[in-house]
Design an enzyme around this catalytic site. Structure first.
Site, short mmCIF file in Angstrom:
data_model
loop_
_atom_site.label_atom_id
_atom_site.label_comp_id
_atom_site.label_asym_id
_atom_site.label_seq_id
_atom_site.Cartn_x
_atom_site.Cartn_y
_atom_site.Cartn_z
N ASP A 90 0.81 -1.23 0.00
CA ASP A 90 0.00 0.00 0.00
C ASP A 90 0.84 1.27 0.00
O ASP A 90 0.44 2.27 -0.58
CB ASP A 90 -0.95 0.01 1.20
CG ASP A 90 -0.20 0.22 2.51
OD1 ASP A 90 0.66 -0.62 2.84
OD2 ASP A 90 -0.47 1.21 3.21
N ASP A 93 5.80 0.33 3.31
CA ASP A 93 6.17 -0.88 4.02
C ASP A 93 5.90 -2.10 3.13
O ASP A 93 5.69 -1.96 1.93
CB ASP A 93 5.41 -0.98 5.36
CG ASP A 93 3.89 -0.90 5.17
OD1 ASP A 93 3.41 -1.17 4.04
OD2 ASP A 93 3.18 -0.58 6.14
N TYR A 241 -5.26 0.66 9.24
CA TYR A 241 -6.43 0.92 8.39
C TYR A 241 -7.71 0.55 9.11
O TYR A 241 -8.53 -0.20 8.63
CB TYR A 241 -6.29 0.19 7.05
CG TYR A 241 -5.20 0.80 6.20
CD1 TYR A 241 -5.39 2.02 5.55
CD2 TYR A 241 -3.95 0.18 6.07
CE1 TYR A 241 -4.38 2.60 4.81
CE2 TYR A 241 -2.95 0.75 5.33
CZ TYR A 241 -3.16 1.96 4.69
OH TYR A 241 -2.16 2.54 3.96
N GLU A 481 5.55 9.78 3.24
CA GLU A 481 5.23 8.44 2.74
C GLU A 481 4.28 8.51 1.55
O GLU A 481 3.25 9.19 1.62
CB GLU A 481 4.61 7.58 3.85
CG GLU A 481 4.47 6.12 3.46
CD GLU A 481 4.13 5.21 4.64
OE1 GLU A 481 4.30 3.99 4.51
OE2 GLU A 481 3.72 5.72 5.70
#
Length: 504
Positions: A90, A93, A241, A481
């Protein structure tokens, strides 16, 4: 006529033809924007799609363009004796989270559905990016009333800073089923499959039918076994999430996509009967991986505006309320902007709301234009042109028209983030450093000031703070990120802008 004068005449005529073509090339097709764009939207479009190749998990194809990436996660699913190889990481990571991956897929598909006809050579690359996700989502939904919603233990993954190719943290598999329901991730997965079925309807009708059939089955599961996956899988999906908005918005959103994809009247009836219960009229104006209300309103407004489905009349009003909340200087405005003009929702990964909102504005402007109507903000008419102007300003800020003169898309423009929070980008590639980099060894790089050696072209980072500041620090995941769901709505917006400035 001498040879010299003849040559000069030919040269002048060629020059006039060239200037004529050059002018036509730069002239906007829709006459909605100034003649010359300050940005190369076509280049940004190419890069925004290329980014997804850097996020791929699984066995990479021979035509992989992001060449510093290699195969990874080839045994994903073994823990539960299922094949879960593929899909996307996603963000920065090495975990595969099904909820944001499904939303990414829905938005990439919606980008193609609305603006794919303008994408020219990038359309095929966009389809490939969508199929990389849907092939995985088909695997994750292969067993009835079960969805494999995550691969990787996020807490253990985050305790390492290692390349996906070196990954040795547990590849735990987490699922939802009738006993541990997860209506939001199930309904979003149904939306993704349904939207993608429209993308492939002409180019691969067999695959399109497979996607549509699976979407129907998955939505039935989402609706029948109601419950939040944040309750069932809380230790594993939170705080990463967690679903904060509940699952009602996804049920409405999923039904809207199934209505669009299948034309089965049962979905329109479902929306009529359940719309209010599922929060159709709730006043919230944040659209992203968690909250789908604004997106569902815009999507359903088309049925009234363009298809003239009278029973969905209210969705025009709901969509207008969302748009009015974004218009600076009106009594309805409830949206914060930075001093430099960037829409600002929250400090963590704010750019996702910039890209998703810009997409919704351009899409709604398209629907309004088709219906020859405007937005009604308490008696004040707001034109489609105004919506396009607001969206363009947000995209231009992202690409470099901001106080720092910084492009927030990696690899676009002369100045962009060099130390993004992304494991694979920050560590030397397999080609440069074939030896394994151990779990904790990478933190030396993570905490350093050295620029990332591998350019994750097209990645859009979380972006600046509410004062337009951006430190470009790798440890600052809120601002540095990238994520797939930041890029996916921008693909459609960039296609529209590139086309409207004659760049496509």
């Amino acid at each position: 006529m001498t040879f010299f004068s003849l040559s000069l005449t030919i040269l002048l005529s060629l020059l006039s033809v060239f200037l004529l073509h050059a002018n036509a090339y730069n002239h906007p097709i829709h006459h909605r924007h100034p003649r010359f764009a300050t940005h190369n939207y076509r280049d940004a479009l190419t890069k925004s799609i290329l980014f997804f190749e850097g996020q791929r998990s699984g066995k990479l194809p021979p035509n992989q363009r992001m060449s510093w990436r290699r195969d990874s996660g080839l045994s994903d699913g073994v823990a539960m004796r299922v094949d879960l190889v593929g899909g996307y990481y996603d963000a920065g990571d090495n975990v595969k989270f099904g909820f944001p991956m499904a939303f990414t897929t829905t938005m990439l598909s919606w980008s193609v559905i609305e603006f794919g006809g303008l994408m020219k050579g990038e359309l095929q690359n966009a389809r490939v990016a969508i199929r990389w996700a849907t092939d995985y989502l088909l695997k994750a939904t292969a067993h009835p009333n079960t969805i494999y919603v995550q691969v990787g233990d996020a807490k253990k993954d985050h305790s390492c800073w290692e390349r996906p190719e070196d990954m040795d943290t547990p590849r735990s598999v987490f699922k939802i089923d009738a006993n541990t329901p997860g209506s939001e991730v199930a309904a979003e997965t149904a939306a993704a499959l349904a939207a993608a079925s429209l993308v492939f309807r002409r180019t691969d009708p067999t695959y399109s039918k497979v996607l549509a059939r699976r979407a129907i089955r998955v939505f039935q599961f989402a609706d029948k076994y109601r419950g939040s996956y944040s309750n069932a899988l809380k230790p594993f999906v939170c705080p990463f999430y967690c679903s904060y908005s509940g699952y009602q918005d996804e049920l409405l959103w999923g039904a809207a996509w199934l209505h669009k994809a299948t034309k089965n009247p049962m979905y329109l009836n479902y929306i009529k009967v359940n719309g209010q219960i599922l929060g159709a009229a709730e006043f919230d104006n944040t659209f992203g991986w968690d909250n789908k209300h604004a997106g569902a309103r815009i999507l359903l407004s088309k049925e009234f505006l363009v298809q003239r489905v009278q029973s969905l009349h209210d969705y025009k009003g709901h969509a207008d309320n969302f748009v009015c909340s974004l218009i600076p200087g009106t009594s309805f405005s409830s949206t914060q902007y930075t001093p430099g003009g960037l829409l600002f929702k929250m400090s963590d990964s704010n750019m996702q709301y910039v890209t998703s909102t810009s997409f919704l504005l351009l899409t709604y402007a398209k629907y309004l234009t088709s219906a020859d109507t405007v937005v009604n903000c308490g008696g004040i008419a707001v034109t489609p042109k105004r919506l396009r102007s607001i969206a363009k300003k947000q995209v231009d800020y992202l690409l470099g028209d901001n106080p720092l003169k910084m492009s927030y898309m990696v690899g676009y423009g002369p100045r962009y983030p060099r130390r993004i929070h992304h494991r694979g980008s920050s560590l030397p590639s397999i080609g440069v450093h074939p030896g394994k980099i151990q779990c904790r060894a990478g933190f030396g790089v993570m905490n350093s000031q050295s620029p990332n050696p591998n350019i994750l072209v097209g990645a859009i980072v979380g972006g600046p703070d509410q004062h337009d500041r951006f430190p470009d620090e790798r440890s600052d995941y809120e601002q540095s990120e990238p994520a797939t769901y930041i890029n996916s709505p921008l693909v459609g917006a960039l296609a529209y802008l590139a086309h409207s400035f004659g760049q496509l």
